[in-house]
Design an enzyme around this catalytic site. Sequence first.
Site: not given
Length: 329
Positions: A81-82, A84, A144, A166, A174, A228, A295-296
């Site tokens: 989720g970085t 975002w 990170h 997440r 992902s 997330y 796709k999230g």
Amino acid sequence: MDDASQNLRTPANFMKDDDVSQECKNLISSLPSEKDFTGRKLYSYQGSWYYPNTLQAILNFQTHFQARDSDIILASLPKSGTTWLKALAFAVVHRNKYAPNLESHPLLSDNPHNLVRFLELDLYVKNQCPGLEELPSPRIFATHMPFQTLHESLRDSPCKVVYVCRDIKDVLVSRWHFRSKLVSNYSLEDIVEEYIKGVCFFGPFQEQVLSYWKESLVNSNHVLFMRYEEMIEKPEAQVIRVADFLGCPFTEEEKQSGIVENILELCSFGNLSNLEANKTGTSTCGIPHHGFFGKGGVGGWNNHLTDDMARKLDEMVEKKLEGSGLKFE
Ligand SMILES: Nc1ncnc2c1ncn2[C@@H]1O[C@H](COP(=O)(O)OS(=O)(=O)O)[C@@H](OP(=O)(O)O)[C@H]1O
């Protein structure tokens, strides 16, 4: 192979080993090493695995970075989720300078990774520490690195660290989608094994999650721990939480004006992933912009992992997090 895949196959600077000082080489020779999924060597430093250029960048960071009390550092594991969080934090913090709307805003013309840069993946790679002292406050960076490695440089700075995590199964799928474009015959079995063993770039994963979780419990003014899944479920509440934590809470008047909704729309997956700026081009850290968008969402792993793989991962996570108070359902 299409252009996009070709682009991904070129290793980013931070994966290489061509920008390493003699001091770093000496350190590397004393560190445990393992090969990654492409056969490149990773080295274990302060409990996490890195490529040589990244390790050099971390050493540069630890030696030279001067934290300011007003600094904001967004931390995460890759694929958690970085992108975002970078977009949301940028939009929240700079909302007086850039009104959040869909007509004119830096996020409409540039990828979030170019607006908030990684300390160890672009700023300090190739010894680029371009005038960080001259940047106006509040500076927003991302990383990170696990907390213990970041902390060594922040020392006692009261700056703000926002961590997002997440479900590891979604992170893994992902990452697998992303990496399948780099290496053919890279199976889900391979990546599940890698995650369980813990030997992967910035891994082992649950150790990193725990490093931030524990700090958020003892130092809640310094580290905000986010998920997330909660951002997907209750985005408005989470954005308000971020703004409160960063010391720039929304006023009642702002809330009435719909600014929170505007920020969420601007930073939404649907908006960002469809922008020309995010479909083409490459970020400063060397990743094609489209590589940050899949796709999230939550639970997509279900379409890929077998029950057995999911069970193994869940068991591993449960064991690692036992007694910490942190749970992934
Ligand atoms: N705005 C927004 N909203 C919700 N979800 C988003 C958003 N932007 C990116 N994504 C999804 O996040 C996943 C990529 O994670 P990261 O941004 O951490 O990747 S990276 O480490 O920066 O490469 C990746 O998840 P998957 O789709 O499951 O692969 C992206 O699709």
